[in-house]
Design a protein around this motif. Structure first.
Motif, PDB file in Angstrom:
ATOM      1  N   ILE A 138       0.842  -1.201   0.000  1.00 23.18           N
ATOM      2  CA  ILE A 138       0.000   0.000   0.000  1.00 23.18           C
ATOM      3  C   ILE A 138       0.881   1.257   0.000  1.00 23.18           C
ATOM      4  CG2 ILE A 138      -1.686   1.339   1.337  1.00 23.18           C
ATOM      5  CD1 ILE A 138      -2.740  -1.333   2.421  1.00 23.18           C
ATOM      6  N   LEU A 139       1.902   1.236   0.884  1.00 26.77           N
ATOM      7  CA  LEU A 139       2.785   2.400   0.975  1.00 26.77           C
ATOM      8  C   LEU A 139       3.492   2.650  -0.344  1.00 26.77           C
ATOM      9  CD1 LEU A 139       4.312   1.878   4.549  1.00 26.77           C
ATOM     10  CD2 LEU A 139       2.591   3.552   3.843  1.00 26.77           C
ATOM     11  N   ALA A 140       3.963   1.549  -0.966  1.00 24.44           N
ATOM     12  CA  ALA A 140       4.655   1.683  -2.255  1.00 24.44           C
ATOM     13  C   ALA A 140       3.690   2.221  -3.312  1.00 24.44           C
ATOM     14  CB  ALA A 140       5.217   0.338  -2.683  1.00 24.44           C
ATOM     15  N   HIS A 141       2.466   1.734  -3.255  1.00 25.32           N
ATOM     16  CA  HIS A 141       1.467   2.132  -4.242  1.00 25.32           C
ATOM     17  C   HIS A 141       1.055   3.599  -4.073  1.00 25.32           C
ATOM     18  CE1 HIS A 141      -2.911   2.295  -5.461  1.00 25.32           C
ATOM     19  NE2 HIS A 141      -2.278   2.119  -6.601  1.00 25.32           N
ATOM     20  N   LEU A 142       1.018   4.056  -2.815  1.00 25.22           N
ATOM     21  CA  LEU A 142       0.603   5.444  -2.567  1.00 25.22           C
ATOM     22  C   LEU A 142       1.767   6.423  -2.668  1.00 25.22           C
ATOM     23  CD1 LEU A 142      -1.846   5.078   0.481  1.00 25.22           C
ATOM     24  CD2 LEU A 142      -2.435   5.413  -1.905  1.00 25.22           C
TER      25      LEU A 142
ATOM     26  N   ASP B 139       3.255  12.608  -7.811  1.00 24.86           N
ATOM     27  CA  ASP B 139       3.107  13.969  -8.340  1.00 24.86           C
ATOM     28  C   ASP B 139       2.154  14.751  -7.447  1.00 24.86           C
ATOM     29  OD1 ASP B 139       4.661  13.340 -10.464  1.00 24.86           O
ATOM     30  OD2 ASP B 139       2.956  12.730 -11.722  1.00 24.86           O
ATOM     31  N   SER B 140       2.178  16.034  -7.602  1.00 24.08           N
ATOM     32  CA  SER B 140       1.226  16.811  -6.811  1.00 24.08           C
ATOM     33  C   SER B 140      -0.173  16.561  -7.368  1.00 24.08           C
ATOM     34  CB  SER B 140       1.546  18.304  -6.890  1.00 24.08           C
ATOM     35  OG  SER B 140       1.208  18.776  -8.165  1.00 24.08           O
ATOM     36  N   GLU B 141      -1.108  16.641  -6.491  1.00 23.28           N
ATOM     37  CA  GLU B 141      -2.477  16.378  -6.909  1.00 23.28           C
ATOM     38  C   GLU B 141      -2.913  17.333  -8.012  1.00 23.28           C
ATOM     39  OE1 GLU B 141      -6.839  16.103  -4.840  1.00 23.28           O
ATOM     40  OE2 GLU B 141      -5.075  16.081  -3.561  1.00 23.28           O
TER      41      GLU B 141
ATOM     42  N   VAL C 297     -10.348   7.289  -8.144  1.00 25.84           N
ATOM     43  CA  VAL C 297     -10.105   6.031  -7.427  1.00 25.84           C
ATOM     44  C   VAL C 297     -10.116   4.845  -8.391  1.00 25.84           C
ATOM     45  CG1 VAL C 297     -11.160   4.433  -5.769  1.00 25.84           C
ATOM     46  CG2 VAL C 297     -11.035   6.860  -5.240  1.00 25.84           C
ATOM     47  N   TRP C 298     -10.974   4.909  -9.408  1.00 23.02           N
ATOM     48  CA  TRP C 298     -11.182   3.756 -10.298  1.00 23.02           C
ATOM     49  C   TRP C 298     -10.015   3.502 -11.242  1.00 23.02           C
ATOM     50  CZ3 TRP C 298     -14.631   1.866  -7.505  1.00 23.02           C
ATOM     51  CH2 TRP C 298     -15.600   2.669  -6.922  1.00 23.02           C
ATOM     52  N   TYR C 299      -9.129   4.459 -11.348  1.00 27.15           N
ATOM     53  CA  TYR C 299      -7.925   4.229 -12.159  1.00 27.15           C
ATOM     54  C   TYR C 299      -6.686   4.084 -11.274  1.00 27.15           C
ATOM     55  CZ  TYR C 299     -11.102   6.095 -15.637  1.00 27.15           C
ATOM     56  OH  TYR C 299     -12.189   6.313 -16.428  1.00 27.15           O
ATOM     57  N   SER C 300      -6.859   4.344  -9.995  1.00 32.64           N
ATOM     58  CA  SER C 300      -5.666   4.440  -9.146  1.00 32.64           C
ATOM     59  C   SER C 300      -5.589   3.391  -8.043  1.00 32.64           C
ATOM     60  CB  SER C 300      -5.627   5.823  -8.480  1.00 32.64           C
ATOM     61  OG  SER C 300      -5.703   6.819  -9.462  1.00 32.64           O
ATOM     62  N   TRP C 301      -6.687   2.794  -7.686  1.00 34.41           N
ATOM     63  CA  TRP C 301      -6.679   1.778  -6.628  1.00 34.41           C
ATOM     64  C   TRP C 301      -5.724   0.641  -7.012  1.00 34.41           C
ATOM     65  CZ3 TRP C 301     -10.374  -2.813  -6.659  1.00 34.41           C
ATOM     66  CH2 TRP C 301     -10.189  -3.608  -5.515  1.00 34.41           C
ATOM     67  N   LEU C 302      -5.060   0.103  -6.010  1.00 33.61           N
ATOM     68  CA  LEU C 302      -4.089  -0.989  -6.222  1.00 33.61           C
ATOM     69  C   LEU C 302      -4.670  -2.104  -7.102  1.00 33.61           C
ATOM     70  CD1 LEU C 302      -1.358  -2.382  -5.523  1.00 33.61           C
ATOM     71  CD2 LEU C 302      -2.373  -3.152  -3.403  1.00 33.61           C
ATOM     72  N   GLY C 303      -5.952  -2.378  -6.916  1.00 36.22           N
ATOM     73  CA  GLY C 303      -6.585  -3.443  -7.690  1.00 36.22           C
ATOM     74  C   GLY C 303      -6.909  -3.052  -9.118  1.00 36.22           C
ATOM     75  N   LEU C 304      -6.874  -1.756  -9.432  1.00 34.60           N
ATOM     76  CA  LEU C 304      -7.299  -1.331 -10.770  1.00 34.60           C
ATOM     77  C   LEU C 304      -6.252  -0.520 -11.526  1.00 34.60           C
ATOM     78  CD1 LEU C 304     -11.033  -0.381 -10.059  1.00 34.60           C
ATOM     79  CD2 LEU C 304     -10.238  -2.238 -11.519  1.00 34.60           C
TER      80      LEU C 304
ATOM     81  N   CYS D 239      -7.217   5.468  -0.953  1.00 34.08           N
ATOM     82  CA  CYS D 239      -7.334   6.167  -2.239  1.00 34.08           C
ATOM     83  C   CYS D 239      -8.452   7.203  -2.189  1.00 34.08           C
ATOM     84  CB  CYS D 239      -7.616   5.167  -3.362  1.00 34.08           C
ATOM     85  SG  CYS D 239      -6.143   4.310  -3.903  1.00 34.08           S
ATOM     86  N   HIS D 240      -9.510   6.856  -1.476  1.00 33.83           N
ATOM     87  CA  HIS D 240     -10.633   7.794  -1.344  1.00 33.83           C
ATOM     88  C   HIS D 240     -10.251   9.050  -0.557  1.00 33.83           C
ATOM     89  CE1 HIS D 240     -13.171   4.611  -2.898  1.00 33.83           C
ATOM     90  NE2 HIS D 240     -14.128   5.507  -3.053  1.00 33.83           N
ATOM     91  N   CYS D 241      -9.208   8.944   0.260  1.00 31.76           N
ATOM     92  CA  CYS D 241      -8.758  10.122   1.024  1.00 31.76           C
ATOM     93  C   CYS D 241      -8.052  11.128   0.121  1.00 31.76           C
ATOM     94  CB  CYS D 241      -7.799   9.701   2.129  1.00 31.76           C
ATOM     95  SG  CYS D 241      -8.527   8.610   3.330  1.00 31.76           S
ATOM     96  N   PHE D 242      -7.508  10.649  -1.000  1.00 33.08           N
ATOM     97  CA  PHE D 242      -6.668  11.520  -1.836  1.00 33.08           C
ATOM     98  C   PHE D 242      -7.255  11.810  -3.214  1.00 33.08           C
ATOM     99  CE2 PHE D 242      -3.755   9.038   0.917  1.00 33.08           C
ATOM    100  CZ  PHE D 242      -3.304  10.086   1.692  1.00 33.08           C
ATOM    101  N   LEU D 243      -8.153  10.972  -3.649  1.00 33.24           N
ATOM    102  CA  LEU D 243      -8.629  11.096  -5.035  1.00 33.24           C
ATOM    103  C   LEU D 243     -10.156  11.115  -5.102  1.00 33.24           C
ATOM    104  CD1 LEU D 243      -6.205   8.447  -6.532  1.00 33.24           C
ATOM    105  CD2 LEU D 243      -6.140  10.880  -7.047  1.00 33.24           C
TER     106      LEU D 243
END
Lengths: 242, 278
Positions: free
Chosen positions: B29-33, B42-44, B60-67, B140-144
């Motif tokens: 998770i840490l590596a992914h975030l 990158d900056s948001e 979230v739908w393009y960035s979640w670890l699963g997607l 992911c929902h906290c950031f995107l």
């Protein structure tokens, strides 16, 4: 929740009928026919590899016969029942969870049958000379303490059938002294007790009937207590191979 | 059954291996975030300007670890058979070797012990695979933002993937169904595959690696076949479904039933009739 120890004695009968066990081509138990009854302490005596431990495993259904059978109160082990319904067994080394205390370990096991509550478990631990409030994990226990906890696990639920393989292993003098009244109490209650012990003197002190076993065969049964006692012969080594 | 199952689950949650694997999941998770190519690298502001391939805003739908197809995603789902088996798959073997199995089967029927063990191993595998994915989803929902994905852009799962219609209409439902009905069940099935090796292997580490070895052998064998199913074998737990063109829902079902059926039959049947020496 605690099992009531009433005045009515329990009745247990364990019958071996022509029990033969081969492992590969090795004959481990050879046509054993034996009847063991409640209210007695049977001591198994024999050299290393003579089949004592295997006989104990057979008595509680841990192994299956090549031929013959073991019957507990009319029920065949391995057919009618997989294990005796009420048995306390200590064969070889005691086994517990290393990261739990002695009390936690016994409470875990007691939770499975719900026959012993917290106070009963604590009492069982005290009876073997351990402190139920000892916060050390099992992995930190000495060999003697592990053995004592193993014995406490056997007695805590007051089972009808008690099987103890070398219970005095790793025990000091005080441990052996503690064991005797426990066995006598359970015998008085009517439990059937089968034990083995490498020390003839201890075995004589604990058991009231000795079963001599050689190469998987029962060669003699000797009464050590009561009028028919042959203990003197036995202790002086007049029996076969002793 | 309830008591012994409770005891088995207590053993799962108190095992070091269980927390170790969750720790590994946390590293993913840490590596992914926060990693070099992580979603927060990158900056948001920049990311929201650029969007995904300059077409759609990041979500979230393009960035979640699963997607999000990337190193973390590939490694996580490739290693899933191993991660699922590490916490508790070798516990049956350890119980035999330590003699603890004897303590249990003298107090409960053999079958009950084996059923409770199987269920606990299954849950342990399911939990360690699902929890990091779920946690990453929440983070992911906290950031995107979570704009609904649009199938027309073709930026996420392909339209003939299993459940793609659901993904593009009800993405939350798709994610939760995939997490709990694919990832959880396959995580459990892999752990139980390891458990079934209890009577086959004489080493706890080998038992933990067994599902991964089985998967590698299956991939090798499938690679020899004309039908290219090996990407599915490696990636079936991946909600992104990079293999989607060649499989349908029946592949999941057959695969799952095969794993569960074989491991259940082997572990319970052999356990039931096996002599106990220790």
């Amino acid at each position: 929740m605690e099992k009531i120890i009433s005045d009515v004695k329990i009745k247990v009968e364990l019958v071996f009928s022509h029990y033969t066990k081969y492992i590969g081509k090795n004959l481990i138990l050879d046509d054993i026919s034996l009847t063991l009854q409640s209210g007695h302490i049977y001591g198994l005596k024999g050299r290393n590899g003579s089949g004592k431990t295997m006989l104990m495993r057979a008595a509680c259904g841990l192994i299956y016969p090549t031929s013959g059978s073991v019957c507990l109160d009319g029920k065949y082990l391995g057919k009618d029942i997989s294990f005796p319904k009420s048995a306390g067994v200590l064969i070889e080394n005691p086994a517990f969870l290393p990261n739990e205390t002695g009390l936690q370990n016994l409470m875990d096991l007691a939770s499975l049958k719900k026959e012993a509550d917290l106070e009963t478990v604590k009492q069982a631990i005290r009876e073997v000379g351990l402190d139920p409030d000892d916060r050390r994990k099992y992995r930190k226990y000495s060999l003697g303490m592990k053995q004592r906890l193993g014995i406490a696990a056997v007695f805590m639920e007051h089972p009808d059938l008690i099987i103890l393989d070398e219970p005095t292993n790793a025990l000091d003098e005080s441990g052996i002294t503690l064991l005797k009244p426990l066995l006598e109490r359970e015998r008085e209650r009517g439990a059937l007790i089968l034990l083995s012990c490498h020390d003839t003197e201890d075995l004589y002190a604990l058991a009231d009937q000795i079963i001599l076993i050689e190469s998987g065969k029962i060669v003699k049964q000797v009464q050590t207590k009561g009028e028919d006692s042959h203990a003197a012969d036995f202790q002086t080594g007049n029996e076969t191979g002793f | 059954m309830r008591q012994i199952f409770r005891l088995e689950m207590k053993r799962v949650f108190s095992s070091k291996e269980f927390w170790l694997v969750l720790g590994v999941g946390l590293l993913f998770i840490l590596a992914h975030l926060f990693g070099k190519e992580g979603i927060l690298a990158d900056s948001e502001f920049n990311r929201s300007i650029e969007g995904v391939n300059g077409i759609e805003p990041h979500s979230v739908w393009y960035s979640w670890l699963g997607l999000s197809p990337g190193t973390e995603n590939y490694l996580y789902f490739s290693l899933a058979p191993l991660l699922a088996a590490i916490p508790y798959a070798a516990s049956g073997w350890k119980d035999i070797k330590s003699g603890y199995q004897k303590q249990m089967v003298m107090r409960v029927p053999r079958k009950t012990y084996f059923l409770a063990k199987y269920a606990a191993v299954f849950l342990s595998g399911g939990i360690v695979i699902t929890v990091p994915l779920l946690l990453d989803f929440l983070l992911c929902h906290c950031f995107l933002p979570a704009y609904r994905p649009l199938a027309a852009y073709g930026l996420s799962i392909v339209t003939d993937a299993v459940g793609s219609e659901l993904f593009y209409t009800h993405p939350y439902l798709y994610v939760f169904l995939f997490l709990f009905f694919i990832d959880f069940l396959f995580g459990g099935a892999y752990a139980c595959l390891g458990l079934s090796a209890t009577y086959l292997l004489e080493n706890s580490v080998l038992i933990q690696f067994f599902p991964y070895i089985v998967q590698t052998i299956l991939v090798f064998l499938c690679d020899l076949c004309p039908f290219p199913v090996w990407p599915f074998l490696v990636n079936k737990m991946n909600p992104y479904q990079p293999y989607a063109e060649s499989v349908g829902a029946e592949h999941y079902l057959i695969h799952l039933l095969l794993f569960i059926g074989v491991s259940f039959a082997v572990y319970l049947r052999r356990g039931k009739y096996r002599e106990i020496y220790r």
